[in-house]
Design an enzyme around this catalytic site. Sequence first.
Site, PDB file in Angstrom:
ATOM      1  CB  SER A   1      -0.868   0.007   1.254  1.00 22.18           C
ATOM      2  OG  SER A   1      -1.517   1.253   1.368  1.00 22.18           O
TER       3      SER A   1
ATOM      4  CE1 TYR B   1      -3.177  -2.532   5.747  1.00 17.49           C
ATOM      5  CE2 TYR B   1      -2.750  -0.279   5.036  1.00 17.49           C
ATOM      6  CZ  TYR B   1      -3.132  -1.582   4.744  1.00 17.49           C
ATOM      7  OH  TYR B   1      -3.457  -1.935   3.457  1.00 17.49           O
TER       8      TYR B   1
HETATM    9  P1  NDP Z   1     -10.544  -7.794   2.348  1.00 17.49           P
HETATM   10  O1  NDP Z   1     -10.774  -7.604   3.802  1.00 17.49           O
HETATM   11  O2  NDP Z   1     -11.702  -7.701   1.409  1.00 17.49           O
HETATM   12  O3  NDP Z   1      -9.813  -9.190   2.066  1.00 17.49           O
HETATM   13  C1  NDP Z   1      -8.774  -9.628   2.887  1.00 17.49           C
HETATM   14  C2  NDP Z   1      -8.549 -11.092   2.614  1.00 17.49           C
HETATM   15  O4  NDP Z   1      -7.480 -11.544   3.436  1.00 17.49           O
HETATM   16  C3  NDP Z   1      -9.768 -11.943   2.973  1.00 17.49           C
HETATM   17  O5  NDP Z   1      -9.891 -12.984   2.043  1.00 17.49           O
HETATM   18  C4  NDP Z   1      -9.399 -12.505   4.338  1.00 17.49           C
HETATM   19  O6  NDP Z   1     -10.038 -13.718   4.662  1.00 17.49           O
HETATM   20  C5  NDP Z   1      -7.920 -12.720   4.103  1.00 17.49           C
HETATM   21  N1  NDP Z   1      -7.188 -12.948   5.345  1.00 17.49           N
HETATM   22  C6  NDP Z   1      -7.059 -12.135   6.408  1.00 17.49           C
HETATM   23  N2  NDP Z   1      -6.340 -12.737   7.365  1.00 17.49           N
HETATM   24  C7  NDP Z   1      -5.997 -13.955   6.877  1.00 17.49           C
HETATM   25  C8  NDP Z   1      -5.270 -15.048   7.390  1.00 17.49           C
HETATM   26  N3  NDP Z   1      -4.750 -15.041   8.629  1.00 17.49           N
HETATM   27  N4  NDP Z   1      -5.106 -16.155   6.612  1.00 17.49           N
HETATM   28  C9  NDP Z   1      -5.636 -16.202   5.380  1.00 17.49           C
HETATM   29  N5  NDP Z   1      -6.361 -15.207   4.848  1.00 17.49           N
HETATM   30  C10 NDP Z   1      -6.536 -14.105   5.588  1.00 17.49           C
HETATM   31  O7  NDP Z   1      -9.442  -6.695   1.977  1.00 17.49           O
HETATM   32  P2  NDP Z   1      -8.708  -6.300   0.608  1.00 17.49           P
HETATM   33  O8  NDP Z   1      -9.139  -7.160  -0.507  1.00 17.49           O
HETATM   34  O9  NDP Z   1      -8.832  -4.838   0.491  1.00 17.49           O
HETATM   35  O10 NDP Z   1      -7.202  -6.603   1.018  1.00 17.49           O
HETATM   36  C11 NDP Z   1      -6.312  -7.378   0.250  1.00 17.49           C
HETATM   37  C12 NDP Z   1      -4.925  -6.773   0.358  1.00 17.49           C
HETATM   38  O11 NDP Z   1      -4.918  -5.487  -0.280  1.00 17.49           O
HETATM   39  C13 NDP Z   1      -4.436  -6.538   1.790  1.00 17.49           C
HETATM   40  O12 NDP Z   1      -3.093  -6.934   1.905  1.00 17.49           O
HETATM   41  C14 NDP Z   1      -4.558  -5.033   1.951  1.00 17.49           C
HETATM   42  O13 NDP Z   1      -3.672  -4.514   2.907  1.00 17.49           O
HETATM   43  C15 NDP Z   1      -4.239  -4.567   0.539  1.00 17.49           C
HETATM   44  N6  NDP Z   1      -4.680  -3.207   0.226  1.00 17.49           N
HETATM   45  C16 NDP Z   1      -6.004  -2.871   0.200  1.00 17.49           C
HETATM   46  C17 NDP Z   1      -6.402  -1.580  -0.098  1.00 17.49           C
HETATM   47  C18 NDP Z   1      -7.828  -1.182  -0.140  1.00 17.49           C
HETATM   48  O14 NDP Z   1      -8.105   0.028  -0.341  1.00 17.49           O
HETATM   49  N7  NDP Z   1      -8.788  -2.088   0.021  1.00 17.49           N
HETATM   50  C19 NDP Z   1      -5.406  -0.531  -0.384  1.00 17.49           C
HETATM   51  C20 NDP Z   1      -4.038  -0.992  -0.360  1.00 17.49           C
HETATM   52  C21 NDP Z   1      -3.706  -2.282  -0.069  1.00 17.49           C
HETATM   53  P3  NDP Z   1     -11.465 -13.768   5.473  1.00 17.49           P
HETATM   54  O15 NDP Z   1     -12.542 -13.518   4.451  1.00 17.49           O
HETATM   55  O16 NDP Z   1     -11.473 -15.141   6.031  1.00 17.49           O
HETATM   56  O17 NDP Z   1     -11.398 -12.679   6.517  1.00 17.49           O
END
Ligand code: NDP
Length: 245
Positions: free
Chosen positions: A141, A164
């Site tokens: 990010s 974060y």
């Molecule tokens: P979401 O919350 O929609 O998705 C996060 C995903 O990570 C979910 O599938 C969740 O699973 C999974 N997850 C969390 N913890 C674990 C774990 N311990 N083991 C396995 N899976 C896990 O968020 P985003 O799609 O937005 O996030 C994806 C990435 O993008 C992250 O790294 C985030 O930091 C990054 N990002 C996002 C931005 C945004 O604006 N959205 C901006 C910049 C970066 P479950 O459904 O089981 O919780």
Amino acid sequence: MRTAFITGANKGLGLAAARGLGEQGVRVIIGARDPRKSDVAVRELVQAGIDAEPVLVDVTDPASVRGAAEEVARRHGHIDILINNAGILPEATAEEVDGPLDPRMFETTFATNVLGAVEVTHAFLPLLQKAKAGRIVNVSSTMGSLADQSNPDSPYYGVVVPAYQTSKAALNSITIALSKKLSDTPIKVNSACPGWVQTDLGGQQNRAAAPLTAEQGAQIITKLALIDEDGPTGQFFDANGPVRW
Ligand code: NDP
């Protein structure tokens, strides 16, 4: 056919990246910690004509990560693409934070965003080394960019979520270090910032305010996953090009 393993791929950016890669003929392995959620995601992808399959993985549990790598090795022998996407931002939704630097927030956030990515990369590296041209994308990010955090002109200058931000800065540092460690191999490692995207990451308010869809945000992730041998390594990109560390 290339094979990609994506963590946290049951929803949000991970699922969108899986769809994007699947549409380009890549077999996508949906890494998720809840089998019911991954089954729903896989069904949706398969119905869209994508070669998708689930693998159970909790990135904070080393035994689960090892089990996932063993399972993928049994099924396919190797992977071509690893996307470290699973991530959390508990500071955005926590009811209470214990002071400006809450150690528990750091512990929880780092367990997933940093150690999770390290554990997964460590376990899957032997599978990537069996590919002709392995690619690793760390989903980072701009919030982790020190240049951006210290720039008063940045639109995110006032957003301070220390656990974060430091977790993504650490992930970026891992991108640089790993690209050096792998410089004598064909494997390329890059960080991607998807922009501010409508997902569950920062809670409902964040989702409503974010300008980008998951499909739009995932484009830079899939692009870096598919770079050819002349492509970059050890760098950080968003949709507009290189991001300053
Ligand atoms: P979401 O919350 O929609 O998705 C996060 C995903 O990570 C979910 O599938 C969740 O699973 C999974 N997850 C969390 N913890 C674990 C774990 N311990 N083991 C396995 N899976 C896990 O968020 P985003 O799609 O937005 O996030 C994806 C990435 O993008 C992250 O790294 C985030 O930091 C990054 N990002 C996002 C931005 C945004 O604006 N959205 C901006 C910049 C970066 P479950 O459904 O089981 O919780």
